[in-house]
Design an enzyme around this catalytic site. Sequence first.
Site, mmCIF file in Angstrom:
data_model
loop_
_atom_site.group_PDB
_atom_site.id
_atom_site.type_symbol
_atom_site.label_atom_id
_atom_site.label_comp_id
_atom_site.label_asym_id
_atom_site.label_seq_id
_atom_site.Cartn_x
_atom_site.Cartn_y
_atom_site.Cartn_z
ATOM 1 N N LYS A 174 -13.504 16.223 13.475
ATOM 2 C CA LYS A 174 -14.387 15.824 14.561
ATOM 3 C C LYS A 174 -14.641 17.013 15.463
ATOM 4 O O LYS A 174 -13.791 17.406 16.254
ATOM 5 C CB LYS A 174 -13.783 14.654 15.320
ATOM 6 C CG LYS A 174 -13.712 13.427 14.412
ATOM 7 C CD LYS A 174 -12.983 12.257 14.998
ATOM 8 C CE LYS A 174 -12.929 11.148 13.950
ATOM 9 N NZ LYS A 174 -12.165 9.993 14.390
ATOM 10 N N THR A 210 0.855 -1.186 0.000
ATOM 11 C CA THR A 210 0.000 0.000 0.000
ATOM 12 C C THR A 210 0.887 1.231 0.000
ATOM 13 O O THR A 210 2.058 1.169 0.385
ATOM 14 C CB THR A 210 -0.884 0.023 1.252
ATOM 15 O OG1 THR A 210 -0.023 0.032 2.392
ATOM 16 C CG2 THR A 210 -1.769 -1.191 1.302
ATOM 17 N N TRP A 254 -19.105 14.686 12.980
ATOM 18 C CA TRP A 254 -18.092 14.608 11.939
ATOM 19 C C TRP A 254 -18.403 15.575 10.795
ATOM 20 O O TRP A 254 -19.538 15.706 10.374
ATOM 21 C CB TRP A 254 -17.997 13.188 11.380
ATOM 22 C CG TRP A 254 -17.429 12.191 12.359
ATOM 23 C CD1 TRP A 254 -17.221 12.370 13.689
ATOM 24 C CD2 TRP A 254 -17.013 10.856 12.067
ATOM 25 N NE1 TRP A 254 -16.687 11.236 14.250
ATOM 26 C CE2 TRP A 254 -16.555 10.281 13.281
ATOM 27 C CE3 TRP A 254 -16.969 10.075 10.909
ATOM 28 C CZ2 TRP A 254 -16.060 8.980 13.349
ATOM 29 C CZ3 TRP A 254 -16.493 8.780 10.987
ATOM 30 C CH2 TRP A 254 -16.033 8.243 12.204
#
Lengths: 541, 541
Positions: free
Chosen positions: A438, A184, A443
């Site tokens: 947040k 990744t 959110w």
Amino acid sequence: MLGRMQDWPLTVDRILDHAKSWHGDREIVSRSVEGPIVRTTYAEAHIRAKRVSNVLKGLGIGHGDRVATLAWNTARHLETWYGIMGIGAICHTLNPRLFAEQLVYIINHAEDQIIFTDLTFLPILAQIRDQIPTVKHIIVFSDDGHMSQDLPGALCYETLVNDASADCAWGGFEENTPAGLCYTSGTTGNPKGVLYSHRSNFLHTLVTMGTDVLGVSATDTVLPVVPMFHANAWGIAFSAPGVGAKLVMPGPKLDGASIHELLESEQVTFSAAVPTVWQMLLGHLRQTNGKLTSLKRVVIGGSAVPEAIVRGFRDEFGVDVTHAWGMTETSPLGTLATPNHRIAGLDAESQLKFKLKQGRPPIGIDLKLEDDEGKLLPRDGHTFGRLLVKGPFVVGEYFRGDGGQILDADGFFDTGDVATLDSDGVMQITDRSKDVIKSGGEWISSIEIENIAAGHEKAELAAVIGVFHPKWDERPLLLVKLKPGEQGTKAEFLAFLEGKIAKWWTPDDVVFVDDIPLGATGKIDKKLIRQRMADYVLPST
Amino acid sequence: MLGRMQDWPLTVDRILDHAKSWHGDREIVSRSVEGPIVRTTYAEAHIRAKRVSNVLKGLGIGHGDRVATLAWNTARHLETWYGIMGIGAICHTLNPRLFAEQLVYIINHAEDQIIFTDLTFLPILAQIRDQIPTVKHIIVFSDDGHMSQDLPGALCYETLVNDASADCAWGGFEENTPAGLCYTSGTTGNPKGVLYSHRSNFLHTLVTMGTDVLGVSATDTVLPVVPMFHANAWGIAFSAPGVGAKLVMPGPKLDGASIHELLESEQVTFSAAVPTVWQMLLGHLRQTNGKLTSLKRVVIGGSAVPEAIVRGFRDEFGVDVTHAWGMTETSPLGTLATPNHRIAGLDAESQLKFKLKQGRPPIGIDLKLEDDEGKLLPRDGHTFGRLLVKGPFVVGEYFRGDGGQILDADGFFDTGDVATLDSDGVMQITDRSKDVIKSGGEWISSIEIENIAAGHEKAELAAVIGVFHPKWDERPLLLVKLKPGEQGTKAEFLAFLEGKIAKWWTPDDVVFVDDIPLGATGKIDKKLIRQRMADYVLPST
């Protein structure tokens, strides 16, 4: 008691065996790195892949050894994949877009013994050659006449393949044997490896063959622009031979003109790529008044597809766009925005809203949406939360155990994405969880705000990050890079956002910057922005 | 070293879980045995299937126990399948078309503990009830108001289900656990059981979802006329919920008018059945000047599809026919006559020749053609030989080891069919291997000759068997049942065959008979014919 059906391990060598046996004369057409278009067939590729297996065995490669490729999409690269995997060695795909030090880290971490590569990448390899001690050989996808002297000691692929026997038994090992390794991009910490098994790749292949997934057919001609080093070319390196589709490999040329030329000359019906590739193609077609006479469907993933691309393909060229989402950790296909019966019954304009979402999971993928406390969130199309995923081709742990235990108690993997699910079960990514803001326990999507702000006529780029706030924990901060020569004020940008986002999402400040940094994949590098803004303090209100 | 992807056993309960989670409001519409059309959804069927699991547990059923169904295609039957399989018990589908003594043999061989059944079949069960001692309970798909007193002690399905809890954990066992049991018709010796595993059913499901196989989509409405007791309804009981297609279950009424009514009222897009069902439907449509306003595609298998059906659907109703081949031992789909790119490029008339063949194998099925000595035969479209098959959803051995070792050294199963393969890899069945006539070391297709002879205007039925010949081992004998009132001669039938078959295939004799016996599935019973002709001696020439 057990069932009494045949024992038939799901190993990927059977996929090329199938293509040879039942679609042997079906073509693989490649734009070679040397320039010319090269034509071969599944039957010939099968023979050459067997020769590659013998080349590897001759160089001491056995079960479980890592063999890397640093290469474009070509038939040679495909042969090499099957040649490696067929004998139980592990095909480690290297991404040439990584920085040299990341390549060094990954090659050493994987302990690659051989690297197959294109002429293109010899300069990179020459630069790092003395830092990758496990690599015994570098094999160049070239023939004797085109071999480069850029890298002393490199071996010539065609010479080795031509000298090798085509007699080699494949498979015969258990299906959980590793087949592929892909790292990744590693936005936090070092890159981590996903170790695909034969079973996971085979199951992913079967699932992607579904009509509602990639749905390719023996009658299709498939052009994977998405690179084989990018999460298995979204599985096309397996699914195209699995159904006997003609395969068109674009080699190193991914610009609009080159892709258009192949789409037309080979009468491609199906293609897959990231949005930027399609943007280049559409731009080229408009400039040249070009046509798409055979293309029926494109799958777009890697990042969110802009509405203009879906409309452009549909209205100007009669091509259907399927938006998809996935990641290296999901092999990679996780969801596709193919319509269910309700959505299919809407008119084209109403369907567009769903086409811009990331889509539904096929069988084999289960998704859930949770808040930070692990509470399941409703599928109402607007509540967003952490997206978790589970299935037989989803990562269980990273290579060498990096990152430790990565699944929750129910076996789900946290994608790091933040998303919504609507009442049709259609998922939409709204942010990365490390970028979501947040604020007072609620959110805020950084991406949604910056996408709107970027639409301001004076803005060249916009980014939103969360910054510390004593009462709300975090509040959004908008950074704007203005177009050359423009002047802007905080007030006019906040006014521009008004009515387009919830009032409490309004950024607490707007900062004008000279540069918004982009990462290797073209996405905004928020990690770097956060570093640069580490000393920033919100104005007191 | 093993791959590091998630451990996710392929168990079929996950298929209904997926349908519930992502297509929960998609309908299952059934024509009930009681008469009315009954509508439910995947979400409701999921709850009821869980209740069935608890009913079974309450009756003492556990892992590996056999639970039979003798029932039509309805939502209740589907719920029951998943309820049985979800807890690791084995769903044994009984074919109501079998003779009573065959049912007795099969139930006792399987040691079924419970039988779920429709009101229709209570008389059969009453007749054999005292011969099936392992069966503890018979549960009738009915509610309190419709319960029959035909079978004292039988339990009422709706009462049991309504009283049971819907809280039951499914799966959690290994994927090679048996899921289903289906006995072959047993043309030689006793019927033999094929014990499907969760894995084999799941893999068959994924393969059938492929665009070139059944290819059903979430946007489809699927009507499986093919019964669930007939080799898993060709997998549709799994693939329709697996993609979220609407499912239309025809219950007990398979006549042309009833099927037509459902096709239209539910706007069915895809259906599957044996040729006789389609013959009845086409007959009904022509008589009533009926239309098919939604149907796009039908899959036809079970026996060879007549050209008139393919033409009728295509030319009169715009419906595409896909011919398929398979058997209980292949779960059942083995090949489908979906076109490859070359065939797809032909005009409709030229494609017809391929549409009448049985088709190509998808990945997961490998075929080979061999002579009696095990020598591979060429794919030339005319050489015919034994058809052998291999794959993860092909039988490995029969239940309880009946028939002993049934695979060859390479792991292939002999289908008992004789076939050709052409250069496109398209398979055509030419005979059953026990019926093929072996004359002087060469093979003659009994079916090909009898199909031509049956086209003679005086013939009602024709059959060809091999009879002993001192020089050639076997020679073909043609039996003809003339239409009422007709007279025929050997010479005129042989003249009719001339030029239509190879000269050496010409039958050595023609015998006119009053009766050509048919078996339970409507096929000519050659075993019985051979018994009747046991004393026949060819005329010396």
